[in-house]
Design a protein around this motif. Sequence first.
Motif, PDB file in Angstrom:
ATOM      1  N   CYS A  86      37.866  29.474  38.001  1.00 22.28           N
ATOM      2  CA  CYS A  86      38.320  30.861  37.888  1.00 22.28           C
ATOM      3  C   CYS A  86      38.075  31.673  39.162  1.00 22.28           C
ATOM      4  O   CYS A  86      38.335  32.884  39.182  1.00 22.28           O
ATOM      5  N   LEU A  94      42.499  36.389  33.795  1.00 19.75           N
ATOM      6  CA  LEU A  94      41.839  35.553  32.790  1.00 19.75           C
ATOM      7  C   LEU A  94      42.315  35.890  31.385  1.00 19.75           C
ATOM      8  O   LEU A  94      42.540  34.997  30.563  1.00 19.75           O
ATOM      9  N   LEU A  95      42.495  37.160  31.088  1.00 27.54           N
ATOM     10  CA  LEU A  95      42.985  37.569  29.766  1.00 27.54           C
ATOM     11  C   LEU A  95      44.406  37.080  29.518  1.00 27.54           C
ATOM     12  O   LEU A  95      44.746  36.652  28.414  1.00 27.54           O
ATOM     13  N   CYS A  97      45.789  34.396  30.894  1.00 29.63           N
ATOM     14  CA  CYS A  97      45.686  32.944  30.690  1.00 29.63           C
ATOM     15  C   CYS A  97      45.183  32.622  29.290  1.00 29.63           C
ATOM     16  O   CYS A  97      45.728  31.745  28.608  1.00 29.63           O
ATOM     17  N   GLN A  98      44.155  33.337  28.865  1.00 33.15           N
ATOM     18  CA  GLN A  98      43.598  33.108  27.537  1.00 33.15           C
ATOM     19  C   GLN A  98      44.639  33.383  26.462  1.00 33.15           C
ATOM     20  O   GLN A  98      44.792  32.604  25.518  1.00 33.15           O
ATOM     21  N   SER A  99      45.366  34.465  26.593  1.00 32.79           N
ATOM     22  CA  SER A  99      46.398  34.812  25.623  1.00 32.79           C
ATOM     23  C   SER A  99      47.476  33.735  25.571  1.00 32.79           C
ATOM     24  O   SER A  99      47.913  33.327  24.488  1.00 32.79           O
ATOM     25  N   LEU A 102      46.074  30.571  23.852  1.00 34.72           N
ATOM     26  CA  LEU A 102      45.956  30.766  22.404  1.00 34.72           C
ATOM     27  C   LEU A 102      47.315  30.686  21.724  1.00 34.72           C
ATOM     28  O   LEU A 102      47.444  30.135  20.629  1.00 34.72           O
TER      29      LEU A 102
END
Length: 112
Positions: A86, A94-95, A97-99, A102
């Motif tokens: 990262c 990062l948010l 990518c995380q979204s 998911l």
Amino acid sequence: MTAEQWGAVLILLNGGAITQGQLGEKLCLEKSSVSRLLEGLERRDWIVRTKNPKDSRQKLVTPTPKVLETVEHCSSIARAILKEACHGMTEEDLLICQSALLRIISNLNEGA
């Protein structure tokens, strides 16, 4: 520790004892794959399997205290790798990518 073993151990440490079937569902693995995975964990004394008192046809899988030492070591390695992976990314990156990840997991689970 393999990636599958790591996933199983983390699920057990975070959720406590669960059935082999429930673990297989959470890991998206077939029954035979779960059995092989658990045999490897059992050989290392990282888990124990006991009969489910509510249904003797099922086995409950529980982590042992011995696995905690290994988890601490693996966690420090995972944190170092994640930090390196990262590097240079903003919190917003990062948010996003995380979204996206998911959503991909959700899409795959819907198709299963």
